[in-house]
Design an enzyme around this catalytic site. Sequence first.
Site, PDB file in Angstrom:
ATOM      1  N   ASP A 101      44.015 -20.416  24.587  1.00  0.00           N
ATOM      2  CA  ASP A 101      43.270 -19.422  25.355  1.00  0.00           C
ATOM      3  C   ASP A 101      43.304 -18.107  24.585  1.00  0.00           C
ATOM      4  O   ASP A 101      44.374 -17.637  24.184  1.00  0.00           O
ATOM      5  CB  ASP A 101      43.944 -19.254  26.728  1.00  0.00           C
ATOM      6  CG  ASP A 101      43.093 -18.465  27.711  1.00  0.00           C
ATOM      7  OD1 ASP A 101      42.492 -17.442  27.314  1.00  0.00           O
ATOM      8  OD2 ASP A 101      43.048 -18.854  28.893  1.00  0.00           O
TER       9      ASP A 101
ATOM     10  N   PHE B 117      32.360 -18.155  19.965  1.00  0.00           N
ATOM     11  CA  PHE B 117      31.512 -18.370  21.134  1.00  0.00           C
ATOM     12  C   PHE B 117      32.282 -18.801  22.372  1.00  0.00           C
ATOM     13  O   PHE B 117      31.757 -19.469  23.255  1.00  0.00           O
ATOM     14  CB  PHE B 117      30.346 -19.332  20.869  1.00  0.00           C
ATOM     15  CG  PHE B 117      30.594 -20.462  19.925  1.00  0.00           C
ATOM     16  CD1 PHE B 117      29.734 -20.653  18.856  1.00  0.00           C
ATOM     17  CD2 PHE B 117      31.650 -21.332  20.075  1.00  0.00           C
ATOM     18  CE1 PHE B 117      29.923 -21.706  17.965  1.00  0.00           C
ATOM     19  CE2 PHE B 117      31.843 -22.383  19.200  1.00  0.00           C
ATOM     20  CZ  PHE B 117      30.972 -22.574  18.125  1.00  0.00           C
TER      21      PHE B 117
ATOM     22  N   LYS C 243      29.971 -17.480  31.118  1.00  0.00           N
ATOM     23  CA  LYS C 243      28.567 -17.145  30.878  1.00  0.00           C
ATOM     24  C   LYS C 243      27.637 -17.256  32.090  1.00  0.00           C
ATOM     25  O   LYS C 243      26.423 -17.387  31.924  1.00  0.00           O
ATOM     26  CB  LYS C 243      28.009 -18.015  29.749  1.00  0.00           C
ATOM     27  CG  LYS C 243      27.924 -19.496  30.070  1.00  0.00           C
ATOM     28  CD  LYS C 243      27.349 -20.266  28.886  1.00  0.00           C
ATOM     29  CE  LYS C 243      27.124 -21.725  29.198  1.00  0.00           C
ATOM     30  NZ  LYS C 243      26.069 -21.971  30.183  1.00  0.00           N
TER      31      LYS C 243
ATOM     32  N   SER D 279      24.203 -12.269  23.855  1.00  0.00           N
ATOM     33  CA  SER D 279      23.215 -12.805  24.794  1.00  0.00           C
ATOM     34  C   SER D 279      22.053 -11.850  24.967  1.00  0.00           C
ATOM     35  O   SER D 279      22.225 -10.628  24.896  1.00  0.00           O
ATOM     36  CB  SER D 279      23.898 -13.027  26.154  1.00  0.00           C
ATOM     37  OG  SER D 279      22.934 -13.282  27.158  1.00  0.00           O
TER      38      SER D 279
ATOM     39  N   TYR E 180      28.187  -9.896  33.328  1.00  0.00           N
ATOM     40  CA  TYR E 180      28.171 -10.782  32.157  1.00  0.00           C
ATOM     41  C   TYR E 180      27.550 -10.078  30.956  1.00  0.00           C
ATOM     42  O   TYR E 180      28.124 -10.038  29.862  1.00  0.00           O
ATOM     43  CB  TYR E 180      27.408 -12.068  32.481  1.00  0.00           C
ATOM     44  CG  TYR E 180      27.083 -12.888  31.262  1.00  0.00           C
ATOM     45  CD1 TYR E 180      28.091 -13.413  30.461  1.00  0.00           C
ATOM     46  CD2 TYR E 180      25.760 -13.135  30.893  1.00  0.00           C
ATOM     47  CE1 TYR E 180      27.795 -14.156  29.324  1.00  0.00           C
ATOM     48  CE2 TYR E 180      25.456 -13.874  29.760  1.00  0.00           C
ATOM     49  CZ  TYR E 180      26.475 -14.384  28.987  1.00  0.00           C
ATOM     50  OH  TYR E 180      26.180 -15.110  27.863  1.00  0.00           O
TER      51      TYR E 180
ATOM     52  N   LYS F 135      29.287  -8.723  27.240  1.00  0.00           N
ATOM     53  CA  LYS F 135      28.766  -9.074  25.914  1.00  0.00           C
ATOM     54  C   LYS F 135      28.472  -7.811  25.104  1.00  0.00           C
ATOM     55  O   LYS F 135      28.791  -7.737  23.907  1.00  0.00           O
ATOM     56  CB  LYS F 135      27.505  -9.930  26.047  1.00  0.00           C
ATOM     57  CG  LYS F 135      27.775 -11.354  26.493  1.00  0.00           C
ATOM     58  CD  LYS F 135      28.541 -12.129  25.443  1.00  0.00           C
ATOM     59  CE  LYS F 135      28.699 -13.593  25.784  1.00  0.00           C
ATOM     60  NZ  LYS F 135      29.534 -14.319  24.821  1.00  0.00           N
TER      61      LYS F 135
ATOM     62  N   ASN G  38      17.761 -18.708  25.732  1.00  0.00           N
ATOM     63  CA  ASN G  38      18.193 -19.734  26.699  1.00  0.00           C
ATOM     64  C   ASN G  38      18.378 -21.091  26.030  1.00  0.00           C
ATOM     65  O   ASN G  38      17.447 -21.894  25.982  1.00  0.00           O
ATOM     66  CB  ASN G  38      17.190 -19.847  27.855  1.00  0.00           C
ATOM     67  CG  ASN G  38      17.314 -18.701  28.829  1.00  0.00           C
ATOM     68  OD1 ASN G  38      17.009 -17.561  28.481  1.00  0.00           O
ATOM     69  ND2 ASN G  38      17.772 -18.974  30.030  1.00  0.00           N
TER      70      ASN G  38
ATOM     71  N   ARG H 158      11.333 -17.758  30.622  1.00  0.00           N
ATOM     72  CA  ARG H 158      12.438 -17.671  29.684  1.00  0.00           C
ATOM     73  C   ARG H 158      12.049 -18.278  28.340  1.00  0.00           C
ATOM     74  O   ARG H 158      11.155 -19.112  28.258  1.00  0.00           O
ATOM     75  CB  ARG H 158      13.689 -18.409  30.223  1.00  0.00           C
ATOM     76  CG  ARG H 158      14.309 -17.778  31.470  1.00  0.00           C
ATOM     77  CD  ARG H 158      14.956 -16.449  31.174  1.00  0.00           C
ATOM     78  NE  ARG H 158      15.570 -15.858  32.339  1.00  0.00           N
ATOM     79  CZ  ARG H 158      14.965 -14.996  33.163  1.00  0.00           C
ATOM     80  NH1 ARG H 158      13.696 -14.636  32.936  1.00  0.00           N
ATOM     81  NH2 ARG H 158      15.596 -14.491  34.200  1.00  0.00           N
TER      82      ARG H 158
ATOM     83  N   ARG I   7      17.608 -14.512  42.882  1.00  0.00           N
ATOM     84  CA  ARG I   7      19.044 -14.268  42.682  1.00  0.00           C
ATOM     85  C   ARG I   7      19.267 -12.850  42.209  1.00  0.00           C
ATOM     86  O   ARG I   7      18.520 -12.334  41.380  1.00  0.00           O
ATOM     87  CB  ARG I   7      19.612 -15.219  41.624  1.00  0.00           C
ATOM     88  CG  ARG I   7      20.001 -16.560  42.111  1.00  0.00           C
ATOM     89  CD  ARG I   7      20.732 -17.331  41.037  1.00  0.00           C
ATOM     90  NE  ARG I   7      20.025 -17.312  39.748  1.00  0.00           N
ATOM     91  CZ  ARG I   7      20.382 -18.056  38.710  1.00  0.00           C
ATOM     92  NH1 ARG I   7      21.418 -18.856  38.792  1.00  0.00           N
ATOM     93  NH2 ARG I   7      19.702 -17.999  37.568  1.00  0.00           N
TER      94      ARG I   7
ATOM     95  N   ASP J 207      18.888 -11.432  38.255  1.00  0.00           N
ATOM     96  CA  ASP J 207      17.851 -12.086  37.463  1.00  0.00           C
ATOM     97  C   ASP J 207      16.764 -11.090  37.064  1.00  0.00           C
ATOM     98  O   ASP J 207      16.537 -10.098  37.750  1.00  0.00           O
ATOM     99  CB  ASP J 207      17.203 -13.228  38.267  1.00  0.00           C
ATOM    100  CG  ASP J 207      17.942 -14.545  38.108  1.00  0.00           C
ATOM    101  OD1 ASP J 207      18.755 -14.656  37.171  1.00  0.00           O
ATOM    102  OD2 ASP J 207      17.697 -15.469  38.909  1.00  0.00           O
TER     103      ASP J 207
END
Length: 294
Positions: free
Chosen positions: A10, A37, A41, A81, A105, A109, A136, A187, A249, A252
């Site tokens: 970890d 990576f 996410k 991202s 999120y 990043k 994506n 997307r 959501r 988004d």
Amino acid sequence: TDKLNFFKGDLRNKEFIDSVFRKSKDESKPINSVIHFAGLKSVAESIINPLKYWENNLIGSYNLIKSMSENNCTTIVFSSSATVYGNTTDALIKESSKIQPINPYGSTKYAVENLLYDVFSAKKNKWRVAILRYFNPIGAHPSGLIGENPLEKPNNIFPLIINSAYEQNNLKVFGKDWSTHDGTCIRDYIHIMDLADGHIKALDHLIKNDSQFINLNIGTGQGYSVLDLIKTFEIINNVKVPFIFSNRRKGDVCKVVANNLTAKRILNWYPKRSIEDMCRDGWKWKLLNPKGYY
């Protein structure tokens, strides 16, 4: 043949990272570059549990970068991202588009991007850094041996489509009133193998060139709506994907499509696989591995 050394650990545990660097040095195979990576996410989960995301994504990255610095390992490809761009009105998002994440999120990043930039700026003659802003990624290895296997409830659209097709349960499509041709979000879907190629080309570029810091969009430059993706999946795999519409959501955005000209120019990287390939390969993985890796 060369074998991979695999260490399970970890990144929040710096002693673990240090031990990997140490073992590699002891075996006279010091680590000279890293592709990073590891991270959480899910946009939706990050809104509900931001502390979990800051701990995993930022502290884990900090520990890794610190260990790298202490072990004279100064070449890194970092998985970022397109979420860092937030709610942009750009038809195609460039690396110079406004950075304004609208969820935790994306914020984590961008924080790691900033951390890497500060580290690079302090020792510009040493560090080589490539920030890959994913759009994506979907699909699977065409052999069907390697695919996406979410450990918890999936949040990304593609594993949800696959599960709905396989189990014939309704997929939730979040929002049908977006300002797009069919009311669903658009997307830039990219085949996971094209994304993998992008990492290899980015690492090769860093190793062969002088110290530098580059931001690169890794996408196809082509947008598809959620309904476009569902219909393509149904046609290419001759299967029904049942779905229902749900509310939008939180977190988004309407449309996220890459301008990928910088990656093409700098890396000589070109996405080669189509949306049909993505749907075919993802479904093959599911049929060959209905329970994932278990």
